[in-house]
Design an enzyme around this catalytic site. Sequence first.
Site, PDB file in Angstrom:
ATOM      1  N   ASN A  46     -18.309  19.238 -42.383  1.00 37.74           N
ATOM      2  CA  ASN A  46     -18.930  19.316 -41.149  1.00 37.74           C
ATOM      3  C   ASN A  46     -19.765  18.641 -40.180  1.00 37.74           C
ATOM      4  O   ASN A  46     -18.196  18.101 -38.923  1.00 37.74           O
ATOM      5  CB  ASN A  46     -19.967  21.063 -41.188  1.00 37.74           C
ATOM      6  CG  ASN A  46     -18.937  22.253 -41.853  1.00 37.74           C
ATOM      7  OD1 ASN A  46     -17.420  21.782 -42.469  1.00 37.74           O
ATOM      8  ND2 ASN A  46     -19.902  22.538 -41.711  1.00 37.74           N
ATOM      9  N   THR A  73       7.419  20.387   3.215  1.00 40.34           N
ATOM     10  CA  THR A  73       7.229  21.454   2.998  1.00 40.34           C
ATOM     11  C   THR A  73       7.264  22.356   2.896  1.00 40.34           C
ATOM     12  O   THR A  73       8.445  23.159   3.051  1.00 40.34           O
ATOM     13  CB  THR A  73       5.491  21.913   3.603  1.00 40.34           C
ATOM     14  OG1 THR A  73       6.048  22.199   5.084  1.00 40.34           O
ATOM     15  CG2 THR A  73       4.691  20.284   3.752  1.00 40.34           C
ATOM     16  N   HIS A  74       6.949  23.406   2.076  1.00 44.35           N
ATOM     17  CA  HIS A  74       7.755  24.459   1.325  1.00 44.35           C
ATOM     18  C   HIS A  74       9.449  24.450   1.046  1.00 44.35           C
ATOM     19  O   HIS A  74      10.669  25.015   1.152  1.00 44.35           O
ATOM     20  CB  HIS A  74       7.653  25.951   3.003  1.00 44.35           C
ATOM     21  CG  HIS A  74       6.743  26.020   2.931  1.00 44.35           C
ATOM     22  ND1 HIS A  74       5.185  26.852   2.133  1.00 44.35           N
ATOM     23  CD2 HIS A  74       5.998  25.318   4.078  1.00 44.35           C
ATOM     24  CE1 HIS A  74       4.643  27.244   3.556  1.00 44.35           C
ATOM     25  NE2 HIS A  74       4.575  26.307   4.341  1.00 44.35           N
ATOM     26  N   SER A  90      26.829  14.920 -21.150  1.00 43.08           N
ATOM     27  CA  SER A  90      26.898  15.969 -21.742  1.00 43.08           C
ATOM     28  C   SER A  90      27.585  16.112 -22.875  1.00 43.08           C
ATOM     29  O   SER A  90      29.048  15.578 -22.745  1.00 43.08           O
ATOM     30  CB  SER A  90      26.869  16.877 -20.335  1.00 43.08           C
ATOM     31  OG  SER A  90      28.304  17.915 -21.005  1.00 43.08           O
ATOM     32  N   LYS A 118      29.312  14.177 -16.547  1.00 41.84           N
ATOM     33  CA  LYS A 118      27.849  14.711 -16.057  1.00 41.84           C
ATOM     34  C   LYS A 118      27.108  13.245 -16.470  1.00 41.84           C
ATOM     35  O   LYS A 118      27.014  12.597 -17.029  1.00 41.84           O
ATOM     36  CB  LYS A 118      27.347  15.953 -17.154  1.00 41.84           C
ATOM     37  CG  LYS A 118      27.887  16.995 -16.502  1.00 41.84           C
ATOM     38  CD  LYS A 118      27.178  17.744 -15.568  1.00 41.84           C
ATOM     39  CE  LYS A 118      26.245  18.171 -15.488  1.00 41.84           C
ATOM     40  NZ  LYS A 118      25.622  19.074 -16.106  1.00 41.84           N
ATOM     41  N   GLU A 121      13.966  16.048 -17.062  1.00 42.31           N
ATOM     42  CA  GLU A 121      13.458  17.922 -17.441  1.00 42.31           C
ATOM     43  C   GLU A 121      12.426  18.129 -18.270  1.00 42.31           C
ATOM     44  O   GLU A 121      11.644  18.995 -18.247  1.00 42.31           O
ATOM     45  CB  GLU A 121      15.373  18.222 -17.248  1.00 42.31           C
ATOM     46  CG  GLU A 121      15.705  18.277 -16.415  1.00 42.31           C
ATOM     47  CD  GLU A 121      17.438  18.559 -16.816  1.00 42.31           C
ATOM     48  OE1 GLU A 121      17.253  19.345 -17.477  1.00 42.31           O
ATOM     49  OE2 GLU A 121      18.109  17.760 -15.860  1.00 42.31           O
ATOM     50  N   LYS A 127      -7.182  20.387 -34.375  1.00 42.09           N
ATOM     51  CA  LYS A 127      -6.396  19.860 -34.762  1.00 42.09           C
ATOM     52  C   LYS A 127      -4.801  19.347 -34.255  1.00 42.09           C
ATOM     53  O   LYS A 127      -4.584  18.240 -33.182  1.00 42.09           O
ATOM     54  CB  LYS A 127      -6.621  19.039 -35.513  1.00 42.09           C
ATOM     55  CG  LYS A 127      -8.205  18.461 -36.555  1.00 42.09           C
ATOM     56  CD  LYS A 127      -8.044  17.853 -37.481  1.00 42.09           C
ATOM     57  CE  LYS A 127      -9.566  18.461 -38.178  1.00 42.09           C
ATOM     58  NZ  LYS A 127      -9.682  19.786 -37.739  1.00 42.09           N
TER      59      LYS A 127
HETATM   60  N1  ARG Z   1     -10.206  20.534 -42.852  1.00 37.87           N
HETATM   61  C1  ARG Z   1     -11.269  20.730 -42.911  1.00 37.87           C
HETATM   62  C2  ARG Z   1     -11.636  20.605 -40.924  1.00 37.87           C
HETATM   63  O1  ARG Z   1     -10.857  20.144 -40.186  1.00 37.87           O
HETATM   64  C3  ARG Z   1     -12.800  20.528 -43.209  1.00 37.87           C
HETATM   65  C4  ARG Z   1     -13.735  20.819 -42.784  1.00 37.87           C
HETATM   66  C5  ARG Z   1     -14.387  21.871 -43.905  1.00 37.87           C
HETATM   67  N2  ARG Z   1     -15.120  22.650 -44.164  1.00 37.87           N
HETATM   68  C6  ARG Z   1     -15.967  23.499 -44.286  1.00 37.87           C
HETATM   69  N3  ARG Z   1     -17.454  23.480 -44.955  1.00 37.87           N
HETATM   70  N4  ARG Z   1     -14.811  23.922 -45.139  1.00 37.87           N
HETATM   71  O2  ARG Z   1     -12.101  21.512 -39.958  1.00 37.87           O
END
Ligand code: ARG
Length: 471
Positions: A112, A161-162, A283, A289, A296, A331
């Site tokens: 953790n 504007t607009h 295109s 084109k 975009e 992540k």
């Molecule tokens: N892969 C987990 C994460 O990204 C790791 C942490 C997992 N911790 C646990 N106490 N199970 O958060």
Amino acid sequence: MTDQPLWHGRFEASPAESLLKFTESLSFDKQLWRDDIVGSIAHVRGLAQAEIITLAESEKIILALNTVATEMSSGKFEFVASDEDIHTAIERRVTQIAGDTGAKLHTGRSRNDQVATALRLWCKRELAHVAKLTLDLCDVLSTRAAESGWGADGVYLPGYTHMQRAQPVLLAHHFAAHVWAMMRDVDRLTQTIERLDVSPLGAGALAGSSLPLDADFVARELGFSRRFNNSLDAVSDRDFVAEALFDIALIGVHLSRLGEEWVLWTTQEFGFAILDDAYSTGSSMLPQKKNADIAELARGKSGRLIGNLTGLLATLKAMPLSYNRDLQEDKEPLFDSVNQVSLALQALAGMIATAKINAPAMKSAADSELLGATDLAEWLVARGMPFREAHAHVGALVSKSIRDSVKLSQLVAADKKLGPDAVSLLNPGVGVARRITKGGSGPVPGVAQSAELSAALTVMRTRIAALNNTR
Ligand code: ARG
């Protein structure tokens, strides 16, 4: 042993296949390997400094960690099926290399605080890179601004504007408007980096440790400017990820607005700019084109960047203290947003740097007599007429000009209150020079703004360099 998770001790049965597939994060957190190793080296030094392991043991573990780093960077590291995430994979391999000594690596640490540490290190470096790329785009825009000219002979176009033509503005002023917005983005990123510069290492699973570890020592080792104050907060805090996602989402919104303009500018209807072939697409069916796909997609991907932010906020919303596995969901949005915004910034920078500006098209659109209507009203104001009255007077002339298809200048010349003296206000290139107030769009304040812009860009460059987070 290697086909069991590191936490197998308490379990009699092996983990189900579906559990492994659902809970693994290795497929996306692999890219944290450098940060995990750096964090682990600091932790090992901390263990030695607290005399929990000997100096010789720490050296042996650090050597193994460095071997892992070499294996990772050369692509030779072999993952096994039980590697849940990058952290357990590295620890498993360290133990393989350094035997019983390696098995001491995780002393006094939890995944953790380990994950939070690695992710903060990653953010310090990668967000600094996003800030740099944002500033690179600012540089391109300010170079194009300088090229198009801040002075009386500068290129000008209608300001809208607009989405209705409003008043002529210098093209430099228009480009610079985007630069000021993006410099706020850079500023915001540097502030996010400063705020997240806190070491969570030593928080353990949630409560700290009974071992005499020194969180200040490892914070210093890792180059963090301070350590956590509360272990529960340290392992559960993902504010920094949410902030990073907001910063990037707002960059995305800015790029989207910029992109939308370029989509319009490159239409035949506008014809304000022509993209370089290297930065436009064709295109598959329509041979004629030439499309502004970069612009975009800059617009399109902003939706995804906003989604990454709202997704994480929803994940965090009802989570009790402290670490919960939900946090692993931080992540993918983070990595995705950093990656996508980096690609967008670089592609847009190339597109804008190489595009050809059609100055005559911009000028002739801005030279429409109607864009001088405000100047006519202000001319009357300067001669004592209340503005509301002047506005109505000119408005009536505009209306008549449109209704009867008569040039506004003819009506102005024949008008008792305006007359021939006022007609010159409608001549090409006159209106743009008449905006003289500070921060305004004309050449007089433009010269001052150009200096302000260069100074601000230099300050931002210095601030990014001072972050000192090399990639
Ligand atoms: N892969 C987990 C994460 O990204 C790791 C942490 C997992 N911790 C646990 N106490 N199970 O958060």
